[in-house]
Scaffold this motif. Structure first.
Motif, PDB file in Angstrom:
ATOM      1  N   VAL A  28      38.222  23.236  48.896  1.00 32.09           N
ATOM      2  CA  VAL A  28      39.938  24.705  48.820  1.00 32.09           C
ATOM      3  C   VAL A  28      39.587  26.175  49.393  1.00 32.09           C
ATOM      4  N   ASP A  29      40.712  25.803  50.048  1.00 30.47           N
ATOM      5  CA  ASP A  29      41.481  27.209  50.484  1.00 30.47           C
ATOM      6  C   ASP A  29      41.259  27.874  49.510  1.00 30.47           C
ATOM      7  N   ALA A  30      41.663  29.235  49.595  1.00 31.03           N
ATOM      8  CA  ALA A  30      41.139  29.817  47.543  1.00 31.03           C
ATOM      9  C   ALA A  30      41.370  31.410  48.714  1.00 31.03           C
ATOM     10  N   SER A  31      41.953  32.132  48.031  1.00 32.73           N
ATOM     11  CA  SER A  31      41.684  33.753  48.332  1.00 32.73           C
ATOM     12  C   SER A  31      40.809  34.046  46.772  1.00 32.73           C
ATOM     13  N   ALA A  32      39.973  35.370  46.815  1.00 34.42           N
ATOM     14  CA  ALA A  32      39.526  35.959  46.165  1.00 34.42           C
ATOM     15  C   ALA A  32      40.244  36.665  44.770  1.00 34.42           C
ATOM     16  N   TRP A  33      40.771  36.969  43.986  1.00 36.33           N
ATOM     17  CA  TRP A  33      40.554  38.144  43.229  1.00 36.33           C
ATOM     18  C   TRP A  33      40.089  38.516  41.944  1.00 36.33           C
ATOM     19  N   GLY A  59      34.696  39.805  47.410  1.00 37.90           N
ATOM     20  CA  GLY A  59      35.990  40.901  47.373  1.00 37.90           C
ATOM     21  C   GLY A  59      34.993  42.099  47.173  1.00 37.90           C
ATOM     22  N   VAL A  60      35.931  43.862  46.857  1.00 42.12           N
ATOM     23  CA  VAL A  60      35.296  44.508  47.003  1.00 42.12           C
ATOM     24  C   VAL A  60      36.023  46.102  45.837  1.00 42.12           C
ATOM     25  N   GLN A  61      35.275  46.807  45.528  1.00 43.09           N
ATOM     26  CA  GLN A  61      35.299  47.705  44.571  1.00 43.09           C
ATOM     27  C   GLN A  61      36.325  47.571  43.276  1.00 43.09           C
ATOM     28  N   VAL A  62      35.957  46.736  42.118  1.00 45.12           N
ATOM     29  CA  VAL A  62      36.513  46.170  41.338  1.00 45.12           C
ATOM     30  C   VAL A  62      36.094  47.607  40.356  1.00 45.12           C
ATOM     31  N   LYS A  63      37.866  47.541  40.284  1.00 46.78           N
ATOM     32  CA  LYS A  63      37.793  49.140  39.338  1.00 46.78           C
ATOM     33  C   LYS A  63      37.157  48.046  37.957  1.00 46.78           C
ATOM     34  N   GLU A  64      36.979  49.965  37.072  1.00 51.38           N
ATOM     35  CA  GLU A  64      36.862  49.291  35.559  1.00 51.38           C
ATOM     36  C   GLU A  64      38.239  49.007  34.843  1.00 51.38           C
ATOM     37  N   PHE A  65      37.411  48.185  33.144  1.00 55.75           N
ATOM     38  CA  PHE A  65      38.792  47.568  32.755  1.00 55.75           C
ATOM     39  C   PHE A  65      39.652  48.901  32.645  1.00 55.75           C
ATOM     40  N   SER A  66      39.080  50.345  32.323  1.00 58.34           N
ATOM     41  CA  SER A  66      40.291  51.776  32.172  1.00 58.34           C
ATOM     42  C   SER A  66      40.321  52.307  33.033  1.00 58.34           C
ATOM     43  N   ALA A  67      40.537  51.299  34.318  1.00 56.35           N
ATOM     44  CA  ALA A  67      40.744  52.237  35.813  1.00 56.35           C
ATOM     45  C   ALA A  67      41.787  51.879  35.930  1.00 56.35           C
ATOM     46  N   GLY A  68      42.296  50.036  35.387  1.00 52.02           N
ATOM     47  CA  GLY A  68      43.340  48.653  36.378  1.00 52.02           C
ATOM     48  C   GLY A  68      42.379  47.710  36.311  1.00 52.02           C
ATOM     49  N   GLY A  69      41.022  47.694  36.385  1.00 53.82           N
ATOM     50  CA  GLY A  69      40.040  46.937  35.879  1.00 53.82           C
ATOM     51  C   GLY A  69      40.469  45.354  37.028  1.00 53.82           C
ATOM     52  N   THR A  70      40.862  45.877  38.505  1.00 57.59           N
ATOM     53  CA  THR A  70      41.529  44.865  39.538  1.00 57.59           C
ATOM     54  C   THR A  70      41.173  45.542  40.581  1.00 57.59           C
ATOM     55  N   GLY A  71      40.471  44.282  41.722  1.00 61.81           N
ATOM     56  CA  GLY A  71      39.848  44.730  43.174  1.00 61.81           C
ATOM     57  C   GLY A  71      40.913  44.256  44.241  1.00 61.81           C
ATOM     58  N   LEU A 125      41.109  31.980  43.673  1.00 58.37           N
ATOM     59  CA  LEU A 125      40.318  31.591  42.594  1.00 58.37           C
ATOM     60  C   LEU A 125      39.641  33.569  42.225  1.00 58.37           C
ATOM     61  N   MET A 126      39.970  33.625  40.710  1.00 56.48           N
ATOM     62  CA  MET A 126      40.269  33.947  39.886  1.00 56.48           C
ATOM     63  C   MET A 126      38.905  34.482  39.491  1.00 56.48           C
ATOM     64  N   VAL A 127      37.822  35.543  39.795  1.00 53.55           N
ATOM     65  CA  VAL A 127      36.567  35.613  39.036  1.00 53.55           C
ATOM     66  C   VAL A 127      36.851  37.052  38.125  1.00 53.55           C
ATOM     67  N   ARG A 128      36.737  36.662  37.013  1.00 55.12           N
ATOM     68  CA  ARG A 128      36.852  37.711  35.870  1.00 55.12           C
ATOM     69  C   ARG A 128      35.150  37.754  35.658  1.00 55.12           C
ATOM     70  N   PHE A 129      34.906  39.171  35.524  1.00 50.71           N
ATOM     71  CA  PHE A 129      33.591  39.869  35.215  1.00 50.71           C
ATOM     72  C   PHE A 129      34.040  39.865  33.569  1.00 50.71           C
ATOM     73  N   VAL A 154      47.706  33.610  36.133  1.00 50.50           N
ATOM     74  CA  VAL A 154      47.047  35.133  36.577  1.00 50.50           C
ATOM     75  C   VAL A 154      47.005  36.508  35.688  1.00 50.50           C
ATOM     76  N   ASP A 155      46.318  37.373  36.084  1.00 51.71           N
ATOM     77  CA  ASP A 155      45.365  38.188  34.509  1.00 51.71           C
ATOM     78  C   ASP A 155      46.752  39.250  34.924  1.00 51.71           C
ATOM     79  N   GLN A 156      46.983  39.557  33.345  1.00 52.87           N
ATOM     80  CA  GLN A 156      47.900  40.960  33.389  1.00 52.87           C
ATOM     81  C   GLN A 156      47.917  41.885  34.187  1.00 52.87           C
ATOM     82  N   LEU A 157      46.875  42.497  33.731  1.00 56.26           N
ATOM     83  CA  LEU A 157      46.040  43.401  34.614  1.00 56.26           C
ATOM     84  C   LEU A 157      47.052  43.641  36.322  1.00 56.26           C
TER      85      LEU A 157
END
Length: 169
Positions: A28-33, A59-71, A125-129, A154-157
């Motif tokens: 499937v064709d997808a974007s990475a979040w 993906g790049v620069q995925v912030k820490e949870f306390s800093a927003g948690g998204t890339g 494609l939601m990649v969760r760490f 889609v994550d609330q972050l």
């Protein structure tokens, strides 16, 4: 042409068609979040097939949870679909740390979620760490209609709400 030759050609063409379409049929064709539920800064991550071939999705620069948690989101690439195994590879390191000190992790994960039903869907494609170098991947077949509500998967972050998730939710 003899009957035997026609049968041979028909079988050969059928096999070639199956080979040509078989790989794409479960892709499937997808974007990475990315959503990060750790306090590790993830410098970058990328998606490979189960046998280690690069899919081109990263993906790049995925912030820490306390800093927003998204890339940032990366668009788009053909990846294995729901029920298939992918390898997620990611590098963790501080903002000011030398790259030689970063740590690299990888995990084989099964893509969860749902395959798209529309050809024009915007697939994510939601990649969760998660803590302990755990990761999951969920295919969200459409993030929502323009002007409508977003997909509840889609994550609330991504909406500025720091709601902690746990693996498997």
């Amino acid at each position: 042409m003899t009957q035997m030759a026609r049968v041979f050609i028909a079988i050969t063409l059928s096999m070639l068609a199956a080979c040509a379409t078989g790989q794409r049929m479960h892709y499937v064709d997808a974007s990475a979040w990315s959503a990060n539920y750790t306090e590790d800064y993830i410098q970058d991550f990328w998606i490979q097939t189960a046998d280690g071939k690069d899919t081109g999705l990263s993906g790049v620069q995925v912030k820490e949870f306390s800093a927003g948690g998204t890339g940032g989101s990366e668009c788009c690439s053909l990846i294995p679909g729901v029920g298939q195994t992918i390898k997620v590879v990611w590098r963790v390191g501080g903002h000011q740390e030398d790259e030689s000190t970063w740590k690299t992790y990888s995990r084989d994960v099964e893509v969860k979620g749902a395959m798209p039903t529309r050809k024009d869907a915007y697939n994510i494609l939601m990649v969760r760490f998660f803590p302990g170098q755990q990761v999951e991947a969920e295919l969200i077949p459409d993030r929502g209609e323009p002007g409508g509500s977003a997909s509840p998967r889609v994550d609330q972050l991504f909406y500025g709400q720091r709601v902690m998730r746990h693996i498997g939710e």
